[in-house]
Design a protein around this motif. Structure first.
Motif, PDB file in Angstrom:
ATOM      1  N   TRP A   1      -1.096  -3.570   0.536  1.00  0.00           N
ATOM      2  CA  TRP A   1      -1.950  -2.298  -0.034  1.00  0.00           C
ATOM      3  C   TRP A   1      -2.051  -1.376   1.428  1.00  0.00           C
ATOM      4  CZ3 TRP A   1       1.197  -1.611  -4.103  1.00  0.00           C
ATOM      5  CH2 TRP A   1       1.471  -2.356  -4.442  1.00  0.00           C
TER       6      TRP A   1
ATOM      7  N   ASP B   1      -1.584   2.527   2.635  1.00  0.00           N
ATOM      8  CA  ASP B   1      -2.481   3.511   2.225  1.00  0.00           C
ATOM      9  C   ASP B   1      -2.531   3.853   3.405  1.00  0.00           C
ATOM     10  OD1 ASP B   1      -2.833   2.884  -0.358  1.00  0.00           O
ATOM     11  OD2 ASP B   1      -4.558   1.626  -0.470  1.00  0.00           O
TER      12      ASP B   1
ATOM     13  N   TRP C   1      -5.819   1.680  -4.593  1.00  0.00           N
ATOM     14  CA  TRP C   1      -5.251   1.741  -5.025  1.00  0.00           C
ATOM     15  C   TRP C   1      -6.242   3.531  -4.816  1.00  0.00           C
ATOM     16  CZ3 TRP C   1      -0.549   2.002  -6.223  1.00  0.00           C
ATOM     17  CH2 TRP C   1      -0.211   3.082  -7.150  1.00  0.00           C
ATOM     18  N   SER C   2      -5.072   4.236  -3.948  1.00  0.00           N
ATOM     19  CA  SER C   2      -5.697   5.738  -3.402  1.00  0.00           C
ATOM     20  C   SER C   2      -5.743   6.617  -4.714  1.00  0.00           C
ATOM     21  CB  SER C   2      -5.239   5.743  -1.881  1.00  0.00           C
ATOM     22  OG  SER C   2      -4.470   4.708  -1.193  1.00  0.00           O
TER      23      SER C   2
ATOM     24  N   LYS D   1       5.181   5.358  -2.755  1.00  0.00           N
ATOM     25  CA  LYS D   1       4.288   4.400  -2.172  1.00  0.00           C
ATOM     26  C   LYS D   1       4.676   3.538  -3.447  1.00  0.00           C
ATOM     27  CE  LYS D   1      -0.728   2.511  -3.470  1.00  0.00           C
ATOM     28  NZ  LYS D   1      -2.092   2.051  -2.860  1.00  0.00           N
TER      29      LYS D   1
END
Length: 228
Positions: free
Chosen positions: A191, A195, A12-13, A175
């Motif tokens: 994912w 990203d 998760w950014s 997202k």
């Protein structure tokens, strides 16, 4: 922090949150002792921040055969199995939005901390409600509500930082709305793909969101338990 490196949550950014967490931990007055990690999960996330502490992790998830890097306690945060004034530090990273009885849980955290011990807590902001239309958890905090929750349980807020801004918020909104469909089609590969696609926007947001500070995605608070 390099945008191509996500040391704390590779799935998760959250560059603004991770950067702010790194800065807070680098400046804590006490860098060792006993730490309670509320809502720690079973993946050992944020272990880099806690490597110098003796950690007890708390979560509702079944640990299974996970290789958890600290003592793990499967229990409710509102009923902690620890003595009064046992810990030198508490962390609750992206967990209090999930805890139904958040008032009792923060009182339990306060009970188990020594006087003048620190609490590092992060939550999504109320601006992230449209990401999942409230499905992420029962609590979406505005700044005043989160500070009041802490103050009512005997904490003094030392720092309250808003992480992220308008461009970062829009990227994560996109997202979140696309992910239910993307994950159904591509599974875990989704994912990495999303990203990578959003990386230029995240890069741009590092500069634009110094000025577009509205719509933060996360709160980060450093608080201290008041002595008696």
């Amino acid at each position: 922090m390099s945008l191509s490196c996500k040391p704390f949550r590779p799935d998760w950014s959250r560059f603004f949150l991770d950067t702010a967490l790194g800065e807070v931990f680098a400046n804590l007055s006490r860098a060792h002792g006993k730490c309670i990690n509320i809502g720690c999960g079973t993946e050992g996330r944020y272990r880099e921040l806690l490597s110098s502490y003796e950690v007890d992790g708390v979560d509702l998830a079944d640990p299974g055969d996970s290789n958890i890097p600290w003592r793990y306690h499967q229990c409710d945060a509102s009923r902690l199995p620890f003595s009064d004034a046992e810990f030198d530090l508490a962390v609750a990273i992206e967990s209090f939005e999930h805890i139904e009885n958040n008032t009792q849980a923060i009182q339990e955290v306060s009970r188990t901390l020594k006087s003048d011990a620190c609490l590092v807590i992060t939550t999504p902001t109320h601006w992230t409600w449209p990401f999942e239309f409230g499905r992420h958890g029962p609590h979406y905090y505005d700044k005043a509500a989160l500070i009041k929750l802490l103050q009512d349980s005997g904490f003094q807020v030392v720092l309250c930082k808003a992480c992220g801004g308008g461009v970062f918020w829009l990227a994560n909104l996109l997202k979140s709305w696309l992910s239910p469909f993307g994950y159904r089609i591509l599974g875990k590969k989704w994912w990495t793909m999303i990203d990578t696609v959003l990386l230029p926007i995240y890069f741009i947001s590092r500069f634009t969101d110094r000025f577009l500070v509205f719509l933060p995605t996360n709160w980060l608070i450093l608080a201290k338990k008041l002595g008696h």
